[in-house]
Design an enzyme around this catalytic site. Sequence first.
Site, PDB file in Angstrom:
ATOM      1  N   GLN A 193     -16.852  22.663  -3.188  1.00 11.33           N
ATOM      2  CA  GLN A 193     -15.862  22.245  -4.237  1.00 11.33           C
ATOM      3  C   GLN A 193     -14.382  22.794  -4.077  1.00 11.33           C
ATOM      4  O   GLN A 193     -13.625  22.399  -4.690  1.00 11.33           O
ATOM      5  CB  GLN A 193     -16.376  22.549  -5.542  1.00 11.33           C
ATOM      6  N   CYS A 194     -14.342  23.914  -3.342  1.00  6.54           N
ATOM      7  CA  CYS A 194     -13.118  24.569  -3.030  1.00  6.54           C
ATOM      8  C   CYS A 194     -12.243  23.699  -1.953  1.00  6.54           C
ATOM      9  O   CYS A 194     -12.796  23.106  -1.037  1.00  6.54           O
ATOM     10  CB  CYS A 194     -13.306  25.841  -2.575  1.00  6.54           C
ATOM     11  N   THR A 206      -0.933  -0.506  -5.458  1.00  2.00           N
ATOM     12  CA  THR A 206       0.178  -0.544  -5.956  1.00  2.00           C
ATOM     13  C   THR A 206       1.556  -1.238  -5.303  1.00  2.00           C
ATOM     14  O   THR A 206       2.482  -1.569  -6.060  1.00  2.00           O
ATOM     15  CB  THR A 206       0.627   0.842  -6.589  1.00  2.00           C
ATOM     16  N   ASP A 213      -6.879  -3.904  -6.765  1.00  2.00           N
ATOM     17  CA  ASP A 213      -6.591  -2.697  -7.200  1.00  2.00           C
ATOM     18  C   ASP A 213      -7.636  -1.740  -6.574  1.00  2.00           C
ATOM     19  O   ASP A 213      -8.828  -1.704  -6.488  1.00  2.00           O
ATOM     20  CB  ASP A 213      -6.679  -2.237  -8.612  1.00  2.00           C
ATOM     21  N   SER A 214      -7.191  -0.640  -5.596  1.00  2.00           N
ATOM     22  CA  SER A 214      -8.299  -0.056  -4.790  1.00  2.00           C
ATOM     23  C   SER A 214      -9.223   0.846  -5.660  1.00  2.00           C
ATOM     24  O   SER A 214     -10.284   1.398  -4.972  1.00  2.00           O
ATOM     25  CB  SER A 214      -7.572   1.031  -3.710  1.00  2.00           C
ATOM     26  N   THR A 225      -3.450   3.531  -3.718  1.00  2.00           N
ATOM     27  CA  THR A 225      -3.828   5.130  -3.215  1.00  2.00           C
ATOM     28  C   THR A 225      -4.816   5.823  -3.738  1.00  2.00           C
ATOM     29  O   THR A 225      -5.407   6.727  -3.300  1.00  2.00           O
ATOM     30  CB  THR A 225      -2.478   5.805  -3.897  1.00  2.00           C
ATOM     31  N   ASP A 226      -5.478   5.058  -4.995  1.00  2.00           N
ATOM     32  CA  ASP A 226      -6.542   5.826  -5.511  1.00  2.00           C
ATOM     33  C   ASP A 226      -7.869   6.000  -4.614  1.00  2.00           C
ATOM     34  O   ASP A 226      -8.548   7.314  -4.556  1.00  2.00           O
ATOM     35  CB  ASP A 226      -7.014   5.094  -6.847  1.00  2.00           C
TER      36      ASP A 226
HETATM   37  N1  ASP Z   1      -4.691   1.910  -8.806  1.00  2.00           N
HETATM   38  C1  ASP Z   1      -3.878   1.942  -7.664  1.00  2.00           C
HETATM   39  C2  ASP Z   1      -4.740   1.581  -6.554  1.00  2.00           C
HETATM   40  O1  ASP Z   1      -5.205   2.302  -6.127  1.00  2.00           O
HETATM   41  C3  ASP Z   1      -2.911   3.125  -7.457  1.00  2.00           C
HETATM   42  C4  ASP Z   1      -2.160   2.860  -6.268  1.00  2.00           C
HETATM   43  O2  ASP Z   1      -2.221   2.071  -5.437  1.00  2.00           O
HETATM   44  O3  ASP Z   1      -1.009   3.805  -6.208  1.00  2.00           O
HETATM   45  O4  ASP Z   1      -4.697   0.399  -6.252  1.00  2.00           O
END
Ligand code: ASP
Length: 330
Positions: free
Chosen positions: A266-267, A15, A60-61, A94-95
């Site tokens: 999972q916690c 992003t 896009d990650s 961020t993903d």
């Molecule tokens: N879908 C985007 C990614 O992971 C989300 C982000 O970067 O915040 O590239």
Amino acid sequence: MRAVNNLLVLYTGGTIGMLETPQGLAPGGGFEARMRDYLAAHRESPGIRWTLRELSPLLDSANMQQANWLAMCDAIVEAVKKDGHDGILVLHGTDTLAYSAAALSFLLLGLDVPVVLTGSMLPAGAADSDAWSNLCGALSLFESGVENGVHLYFAGQLLHGARASKLRSEAFDAFTALPRYREGQRAEQVPAVLTYCQPRVAVNLAVLPVFPGLQAAHVRALIDSGVKGLVLECYGSGTGPSDDQALLQVLSDARQRGVLMVAISQCTQGSVKFDTYAAGSRLRDAGLVSAGGMTREAALGKLFALLGAGLDVATAQHWFALDLCGERAQ
Ligand code: ASP
């Protein structure tokens, strides 16, 4: 800790550099010029010397795969060993930022430079974006000195690369290192086969949560797909449907066939302690290895680093149980 004088900014997409398209936000090139313009217009910004390299294709990650981890790794090692860079800033979506930070924590063992991954929740071009504060915050860290190893920097927080998770899909402070219980023996020395010098190949790995209704046939289908390593996300302190004999049988058959199976909880707090309940110790007896308080991201990245290096299951299991970089011990 020492100040970094010759930083490489490795732009992988995400992003932070995305542009609007008719289909929605998509990775955009030309980030170096945008970054230079921003820093020139904001004289109070860190003055560290840097160069930028764009990885191709920009992603896009959400599309990140093991091959992309290896491409990042190669670019980082080349930048340090051939081009003399003494610090690396990775700009990333961020993903899967926490997955890449965890994988790189293991893949870059022994490379004595600081590597920091960051990104942003809003594109650099958006009003009130967090892109420039994350980027400039990371540059300041390099200017003042960061410890060697892999870190994730986001919203003013510097997190251990193998302990961070994305917890929020909209808030700026999207990442946290949860207080998972950590204990375990630190590896006295990391062997050459586990350092950045070791080539890796892709490995068929899977992550599976345990849930009420999980059947032996589900797990068998997954194992039969050729999986070589499995992260099983157990309940609480490492329990699962241990009254299901067929399920236990599938797990022990998989172990016999050489599948390395590790258990996380999972916690979001706590850790796997198989012996707390009979329902946990039966899973251990079926061949599961405890990942202690490791995150899903760290367990997956570590399995990749070990099995991708070509280690046999027993050797991989030995190193999985030890702490290699602070992922499972204090
Ligand atoms: N879908 C985007 C990614 O992971 C989300 C982000 O970067 O915040 O590239």
